[in-house]
Design an enzyme around this catalytic site. Sequence first.
Site, PDB file in Angstrom:
ATOM      1  N   GLU A 181       0.884  -1.158   0.000  1.00 23.77           N
ATOM      2  CA  GLU A 181       0.000   0.000   0.000  1.00 23.77           C
ATOM      3  C   GLU A 181       0.928   1.216   0.000  1.00 23.77           C
ATOM      4  O   GLU A 181       1.802   1.306   0.870  1.00 23.77           O
ATOM      5  CB  GLU A 181      -0.808  -0.063   1.304  1.00 23.77           C
ATOM      6  N   ARG A 215       4.782 -12.742   9.922  1.00 23.06           N
ATOM      7  CA  ARG A 215       5.494 -11.513   9.590  1.00 23.06           C
ATOM      8  C   ARG A 215       6.824 -11.479  10.314  1.00 23.06           C
ATOM      9  O   ARG A 215       7.013 -12.142  11.339  1.00 23.06           O
ATOM     10  CB  ARG A 215       4.656 -10.277   9.886  1.00 23.06           C
ATOM     11  N   LYS A 253       4.501   0.770   9.186  1.00 22.03           N
ATOM     12  CA  LYS A 253       4.658   2.053   8.487  1.00 22.03           C
ATOM     13  C   LYS A 253       4.055   3.197   9.288  1.00 22.03           C
ATOM     14  O   LYS A 253       4.585   4.306   9.305  1.00 22.03           O
ATOM     15  CB  LYS A 253       3.994   1.971   7.104  1.00 22.03           C
TER      16      LYS A 253
HETATM   17  P1  ATP Z   1       2.516  -1.934   7.798  1.00 22.47           P
HETATM   18  O1  ATP Z   1       1.803  -2.427   9.011  1.00 22.47           O
HETATM   19  O2  ATP Z   1       3.938  -1.656   8.024  1.00 22.47           O
HETATM   20  O3  ATP Z   1       1.825  -0.808   7.110  1.00 22.47           O
HETATM   21  P2  ATP Z   1       1.314  -3.545   5.872  1.00 22.47           P
HETATM   22  O4  ATP Z   1       1.133  -5.021   5.927  1.00 22.47           O
HETATM   23  O5  ATP Z   1       0.124  -2.718   6.077  1.00 22.47           O
HETATM   24  O6  ATP Z   1       2.481  -3.176   6.822  1.00 22.47           O
HETATM   25  P3  ATP Z   1       1.554  -3.392   3.058  1.00 22.47           P
HETATM   26  O7  ATP Z   1       2.071  -2.308   2.234  1.00 22.47           O
HETATM   27  O8  ATP Z   1       0.106  -3.688   3.006  1.00 22.47           O
HETATM   28  O9  ATP Z   1       1.983  -3.093   4.540  1.00 22.47           O
HETATM   29  O10 ATP Z   1       2.404  -4.718   2.827  1.00 22.47           O
HETATM   30  C1  ATP Z   1       2.761  -5.235   1.587  1.00 22.47           C
HETATM   31  C2  ATP Z   1       3.101  -6.686   1.781  1.00 22.47           C
HETATM   32  O11 ATP Z   1       4.177  -6.822   2.695  1.00 22.47           O
HETATM   33  C3  ATP Z   1       1.933  -7.452   2.352  1.00 22.47           C
HETATM   34  O12 ATP Z   1       1.797  -8.666   1.652  1.00 22.47           O
HETATM   35  C4  ATP Z   1       2.317  -7.684   3.782  1.00 22.47           C
HETATM   36  O13 ATP Z   1       1.743  -8.858   4.268  1.00 22.47           O
HETATM   37  C5  ATP Z   1       3.842  -7.735   3.706  1.00 22.47           C
HETATM   38  N1  ATP Z   1       4.445  -7.338   4.985  1.00 22.47           N
HETATM   39  C6  ATP Z   1       4.235  -6.204   5.668  1.00 22.47           C
HETATM   40  N2  ATP Z   1       4.908  -6.197   6.832  1.00 22.47           N
HETATM   41  C7  ATP Z   1       5.577  -7.370   6.885  1.00 22.47           C
HETATM   42  C8  ATP Z   1       6.457  -7.992   7.843  1.00 22.47           C
HETATM   43  N3  ATP Z   1       6.777  -7.378   8.983  1.00 22.47           N
HETATM   44  N4  ATP Z   1       6.953  -9.204   7.548  1.00 22.47           N
HETATM   45  C9  ATP Z   1       6.656  -9.820   6.404  1.00 22.47           C
HETATM   46  N5  ATP Z   1       5.828  -9.310   5.467  1.00 22.47           N
HETATM   47  C10 ATP Z   1       5.296  -8.100   5.703  1.00 22.47           C
HETATM   48 MG    MG Z   2      -1.589  -2.773   4.889  1.00 17.44          MG
END
Ligand code: ATP
Ligand code: MG
Length: 558
Positions: A42, A269, A279
């Site tokens: 995202e 994760r 983020k």
């Molecule tokens: P954040 O909580 O940091 O915003 P998010 O999951 O909302 O993380 P996205 O941009 O939606 O962020 O993530 C893109 C991809 O990266 C998704 O498939 C998510 O599952 C993966 N991802 C995000 N954080 C992690 C993590 N700590 N370990 C492994 N994969 C991750």
């Molecule tokens: Mg997300």
Amino acid sequence: MSKENILTSEHNDVRENFITHIIDEDLASGKHQSIHTRFPPEPNGYLHIGHAKSICLNFGIAEDYNGLCNLRFDDTNPVKEDVEYIDSIKQDVEWLGFKWEGQPHYASDYFDQLYTYAIELIKKGLAYVDELSPEKMREYRGTLTEPGKNSPYRDRSVEENLALFEKMKNGEFAEGTASLRAKIDMASPFMVMRDPVIYRIKFASHHQTGDKWCIYPMYDFTHCISDAIERITHSLCTLEFQDNRRLYDWVLENISIERPLPHQYEFSRLNLEGTLTSKRKLLKLVEDKIVDGWDDPRMPTISGLRRRGYTPASLREFARRIGVTKQDNVVEYSALEACIRDDLNTNAPRAMAVINPVKVVIENFEGEEILSAPNHPNREELGRRELAFTRELYIDEADFREEANKQFKRLVLGKEVRLRNAYVIKAERVEKDTSGKITTIFCSYDPETLGKNPSDGRKVKGVIHWVSATNNKPAEFRIYDRLFTVPNPGAEEDINSVINPNSLTIKQGFVESNLANAQVGQGYQFEREGYYCLDSKDGNADHLVFNLTVSLKESVAF
Ligand code: ATP
Ligand code: MG
């Protein structure tokens, strides 16, 4: 490539894990002939080390199986998103060394199709326009222990729903006064299945679609359809989406989209000791100016790690080492540091830098002698460099004592030490300022000791590093320590209370003149000091600024 080749392809990037086992089975059974994954960030912040794990998994699987991996921006929330983030994400994925299939995709590319599928659900009696207020909707949803209640708007006719959804699309409802919900089951044990909202109203301009839409599809509705449109075979995401898989499957099963359908698999994760991997929380550090931007070298962002001196190979190796499982766990920070240390130990040229300089005068030496030193102790192919040995030198304050016991294998008054790549010197006397601080150490050198021990059998144990005081480059050293004082800063209510006040120390010193040519992206081992890299923002030939990438040896954890 033939199927046999796919089946026998080696797991170069991704170590064997439960997902590669599933893929192996899917290929063996003929369920899929080729593999297509996607990385779906995202664009609401910069990518962090957790995303690196997901990137290495998705792109790595595509590489290992000769498949494809898409980059898709999951851009359904225009309010929090920004083109700056899109650009940084592309840069980070490319820097890690991965190539996405074709052009980057955007969930917003599919807004028209998504809208059509929403209409299809309405026509099938599987979606309705709800006019409950957000508060009421929450109240009606129930809890984990209590079922929800049906909305009074749930049984509207198809015609009425179509007309109301059209009105939503035309901007005739205010934000928060209507939404489109999937009609599933308000008593489901899975909260996500209790008539989830699939479209909401937002009068917001979108970075890709401008003002075309005032209704935006929700993540759960968008993600599965985007996967299906892109013909993704294995949709890999983190464990918190486990329950959402029911909705993922429900949506796809109820719309007329091409089969076979993609399948979602969840893995745990990455949580990294002493850092934040969210983020939202990282954005707060940036906004509160606790760090100097998303790419501050103390940030666990990919851009921060890059500026800090991490290499793509080190991050890919880290992802390989931690592996992929379904168990929640916290990885020690030292595991990440070990990866960059291993890389730089093998690949970084050696150089000398004096970070806390004190002057040495070699009283029995005049002029300048050019010495030659290897760039790497055991990799001749990395060549040699020239060092200027001069009458005045700098050594590190910490490498001299007026008195010391035998454990101190550095320079002591009246005793000898070897200067790395040069001669043995002896400290004869010191000069101090009025406060008692040593300003100059007067020494003599033994001209017979270049590259060999003293001929009379004198034993000289210590070796210290040095830089000419008259032929050098001044340099700034940014010495980083961990940003937080606790192993799990994400659990803190007040993040400000656990910020390490000494996470950055700035020193002014000197490096050997060769480093005038230091390149961004090249790591150096400053002998006895640590691995450093030229700062990509503030460092240049006229103003050398070096970031500490990692210490030479593992440092103490929490
Ligand atoms: P954040 O909580 O940091 O915003 P998010 O999951 O909302 O993380 P996205 O941009 O939606 O962020 O993530 C893109 C991809 O990266 C998704 O498939 C998510 O599952 C993966 N991802 C995000 N954080 C992690 C993590 N700590 N370990 C492994 N994969 C991750
Ligand atoms: Mg997300």
